[in-house]
Design a protein around this motif. Structure first.
Motif, PDB file in Angstrom:
ATOM      1  N   ALA A   1       0.834  -1.205   0.000  1.00 35.87           N
ATOM      2  CA  ALA A   1       0.000   0.000   0.000  1.00 35.87           C
ATOM      3  C   ALA A   1       0.867   1.252   0.000  1.00 35.87           C
ATOM      4  CB  ALA A   1      -0.935  -0.004   1.201  1.00 35.87           C
ATOM      5  N   ALA A   2       1.917   1.259   0.805  1.00 36.88           N
ATOM      6  CA  ALA A   2       2.809   2.419   0.866  1.00 36.88           C
ATOM      7  C   ALA A   2       3.521   2.613  -0.466  1.00 36.88           C
ATOM      8  CB  ALA A   2       3.826   2.258   1.982  1.00 36.88           C
ATOM      9  N   ARG A   3       3.976   1.540  -1.070  1.00 35.28           N
ATOM     10  CA  ARG A   3       4.653   1.659  -2.366  1.00 35.28           C
ATOM     11  C   ARG A   3       3.713   2.191  -3.437  1.00 35.28           C
ATOM     12  NH1 ARG A   3       8.133  -3.817  -1.912  1.00 35.28           N
ATOM     13  NH2 ARG A   3       9.767  -2.946  -0.588  1.00 35.28           N
ATOM     14  N   ALA A   4       2.446   1.815  -3.356  1.00 34.67           N
ATOM     15  CA  ALA A   4       1.472   2.316  -4.322  1.00 34.67           C
ATOM     16  C   ALA A   4       1.220   3.814  -4.123  1.00 34.67           C
ATOM     17  CB  ALA A   4       0.164   1.540  -4.216  1.00 34.67           C
ATOM     18  N   LEU A   5       1.458   4.306  -2.909  1.00 37.03           N
ATOM     19  CA  LEU A   5       1.266   5.734  -2.633  1.00 37.03           C
ATOM     20  C   LEU A   5       2.466   6.593  -3.030  1.00 37.03           C
ATOM     21  CD1 LEU A   5      -0.486   5.743   0.861  1.00 37.03           C
ATOM     22  CD2 LEU A   5      -1.461   6.463  -1.316  1.00 37.03           C
ATOM     23  N   TYR A   6       3.648   5.996  -3.184  1.00 38.98           N
ATOM     24  CA  TYR A   6       4.847   6.789  -3.486  1.00 38.98           C
ATOM     25  C   TYR A   6       4.671   7.730  -4.672  1.00 38.98           C
ATOM     26  CZ  TYR A   6       8.218   4.913  -0.125  1.00 38.98           C
ATOM     27  OH  TYR A   6       8.903   4.594   1.020  1.00 38.98           O
ATOM     28  N   PRO A   7       4.125   7.281  -5.807  1.00 44.16           N
ATOM     29  CA  PRO A   7       3.992   8.233  -6.920  1.00 44.16           C
ATOM     30  C   PRO A   7       3.135   9.441  -6.540  1.00 44.16           C
ATOM     31  CG  PRO A   7       3.613   5.987  -7.681  1.00 44.16           C
ATOM     32  CD  PRO A   7       3.695   5.934  -6.182  1.00 44.16           C
ATOM     33  N   SER A   8       2.029   9.205  -5.861  1.00 45.64           N
ATOM     34  CA  SER A   8       1.153  10.293  -5.457  1.00 45.64           C
ATOM     35  C   SER A   8       1.812  11.171  -4.397  1.00 45.64           C
ATOM     36  CB  SER A   8      -0.167   9.714  -4.935  1.00 45.64           C
ATOM     37  OG  SER A   8      -1.037  10.734  -4.552  1.00 45.64           O
ATOM     38  N   LEU A   9       2.527  10.560  -3.461  1.00 45.84           N
ATOM     39  CA  LEU A   9       3.217  11.337  -2.428  1.00 45.84           C
ATOM     40  C   LEU A   9       4.240  12.282  -3.060  1.00 45.84           C
ATOM     41  CD1 LEU A   9       3.841   8.545   0.230  1.00 45.84           C
ATOM     42  CD2 LEU A   9       2.252  10.476   0.441  1.00 45.84           C
ATOM     43  N   HIS A  10       5.049  11.755  -3.971  1.00 40.38           N
ATOM     44  CA  HIS A  10       6.064  12.604  -4.620  1.00 40.38           C
ATOM     45  C   HIS A  10       5.424  13.656  -5.522  1.00 40.38           C
ATOM     46  CE1 HIS A  10       9.725  10.911  -3.038  1.00 40.38           C
ATOM     47  NE2 HIS A  10       9.276   9.699  -3.271  1.00 40.38           N
ATOM     48  N   LEU A  11       4.341  13.292  -6.191  1.00 41.93           N
ATOM     49  CA  LEU A  11       3.625  14.255  -7.017  1.00 41.93           C
ATOM     50  C   LEU A  11       3.093  15.400  -6.164  1.00 41.93           C
ATOM     51  CD1 LEU A  11       2.302  15.143  -9.692  1.00 41.93           C
ATOM     52  CD2 LEU A  11       0.386  13.628  -9.108  1.00 41.93           C
ATOM     53  N   ASN A  12       2.487  15.076  -5.027  1.00 43.48           N
ATOM     54  CA  ASN A  12       1.981  16.112  -4.132  1.00 43.48           C
ATOM     55  C   ASN A  12       3.106  17.001  -3.615  1.00 43.48           C
ATOM     56  OD1 ASN A  12      -0.556  15.073  -4.500  1.00 43.48           O
ATOM     57  ND2 ASN A  12      -0.770  14.269  -2.435  1.00 43.48           N
ATOM     58  N   LEU A  13       4.233  16.380  -3.274  1.00 40.57           N
ATOM     59  CA  LEU A  13       5.372  17.177  -2.808  1.00 40.57           C
ATOM     60  C   LEU A  13       5.880  18.090  -3.914  1.00 40.57           C
ATOM     61  CD1 LEU A  13       7.172  14.502  -0.645  1.00 40.57           C
ATOM     62  CD2 LEU A  13       6.306  16.709   0.170  1.00 40.57           C
ATOM     63  N   ALA A  14       5.937  17.588  -5.136  1.00 34.04           N
ATOM     64  CA  ALA A  14       6.377  18.419  -6.264  1.00 34.04           C
ATOM     65  C   ALA A  14       5.452  19.624  -6.428  1.00 34.04           C
ATOM     66  CB  ALA A  14       6.415  17.588  -7.547  1.00 34.04           C
ATOM     67  N   ALA A  15       4.156  19.392  -6.333  1.00 33.07           N
ATOM     68  CA  ALA A  15       3.192  20.493  -6.464  1.00 33.07           C
ATOM     69  C   ALA A  15       3.326  21.469  -5.300  1.00 33.07           C
ATOM     70  CB  ALA A  15       1.776  19.933  -6.543  1.00 33.07           C
ATOM     71  N   ASP A  16       3.533  20.945  -4.095  1.00 36.42           N
ATOM     72  CA  ASP A  16       3.716  21.814  -2.926  1.00 36.42           C
ATOM     73  C   ASP A  16       4.941  22.707  -3.103  1.00 36.42           C
ATOM     74  OD1 ASP A  16       1.557  20.532  -1.694  1.00 36.42           O
ATOM     75  OD2 ASP A  16       2.847  19.269  -0.425  1.00 36.42           O
ATOM     76  N   TYR A  17       6.051  22.091  -3.458  1.00 32.99           N
ATOM     77  CA  TYR A  17       7.283  22.871  -3.623  1.00 32.99           C
ATOM     78  C   TYR A  17       7.134  23.898  -4.739  1.00 32.99           C
ATOM     79  CZ  TYR A  17       9.971  20.072  -0.308  1.00 32.99           C
ATOM     80  OH  TYR A  17      10.446  19.477   0.832  1.00 32.99           O
ATOM     81  N   ASP A  18       6.440  23.540  -5.812  1.00 33.47           N
ATOM     82  CA  ASP A  18       6.213  24.488  -6.897  1.00 33.47           C
ATOM     83  C   ASP A  18       5.410  25.687  -6.394  1.00 33.47           C
ATOM     84  OD1 ASP A  18       6.167  25.461  -9.628  1.00 33.47           O
ATOM     85  OD2 ASP A  18       4.081  24.777  -9.691  1.00 33.47           O
ATOM     86  N   ARG A  19       4.328  25.436  -5.646  1.00 34.31           N
ATOM     87  CA  ARG A  19       3.505  26.534  -5.111  1.00 34.31           C
ATOM     88  C   ARG A  19       4.314  27.443  -4.189  1.00 34.31           C
ATOM     89  NH1 ARG A  19      -0.492  22.708  -5.366  1.00 34.31           N
ATOM     90  NH2 ARG A  19      -0.150  21.893  -3.294  1.00 34.31           N
ATOM     91  N   LEU A  20       5.298  26.864  -3.502  1.00 36.87           N
ATOM     92  CA  LEU A  20       6.114  27.647  -2.572  1.00 36.87           C
ATOM     93  C   LEU A  20       7.330  28.278  -3.246  1.00 36.87           C
ATOM     94  CD1 LEU A  20       5.832  25.228   0.465  1.00 36.87           C
ATOM     95  CD2 LEU A  20       4.889  27.552   0.317  1.00 36.87           C
TER      96      LEU A  20
END
Length: 180
Positions: free
Chosen positions: A97-116
């Motif tokens: 389950a955690a491995r399946a979340l990695y793409p979404s977790l990194h995508l969310n972090l990328a979007a967060d860092y972009d907004r900041l």
């Protein structure tokens, strides 16, 4: 309860998280945030890593402040890393389950860092999201995550080259301090 039944029994905490996710998707963001925070208080910083990962991942989406959203997404990633590193063999479904979340977790972090405005960090996590997405099935979830990665990649490319984020005294880049 027999060992095989134990592994297939529903997880009450994940069920409760799912119920709050439905509330959030129905449009009650504030109530969802409050309920998620209540669950976080129950689980705690040292609770089950799968619960912390899942909860922090969804809790991030209820934040109004981009810095708070980033902090929750960082907590989710930290819990996922803890889960995949330390999970006993009898709980493999949690690791998957955690491995399946990695793409979404990194995508969310990328979007967060972009907004900041932290473009280099955004590009780094976008590359990690794309790499992790290779392991996703060609189903609705996998295709949705890959499409979101493509959209963010296009947006980042259109806004120009990456720039440096805040530097530490040693010259390296560092993420913002995590807040509760």
């Amino acid at each position: 309860m027999a060992k095989g039944q134990e592994q297939t029994a529903p997880d009450a905490v994940l069920t409760r998280i799912g119920q709050v996710v439905m509330l959030h998707h129905a449009g009650d963001r504030e109530e969802a945030r409050l309920r998620f925070l209540g669950l976080w208080a129950e689980i705690g910083e040292h609770g089950d890593p799968l619960h912390r990962c899942t909860l922090a991942h969804y809790l991030a989406d209820t934040q109004d402040d981009p810095g708070d959203e980033l902090a929750w997404n960082l907590r989710a990633l930290s819990a996922a890393e803890e889960l995949t590193r330390d999970r006993p063999a009898d709980r493999r479904e949690g690791v998957l389950a955690a491995r399946a979340l990695y793409p979404s977790l990194h995508l969310n972090l990328a979007a967060d860092y972009d907004r900041l405005g932290h473009r280099e960090a955004a590009h780094l996590h976008l590359r990690r999201a794309r790499g992790a997405a290779r392991s996703l099935a060609p189903d609705r979830y996998g295709e949705g995550v890959r499409a979101a990665i493509d959209r963010l990649e296009s947006r980042l490319a259109a806004s120009g080259p990456a720039t440096d984020g805040p530097e530490r005294p040693d010259g390296g880049w560092g993420p913002p301090r995590q807040r509760p």
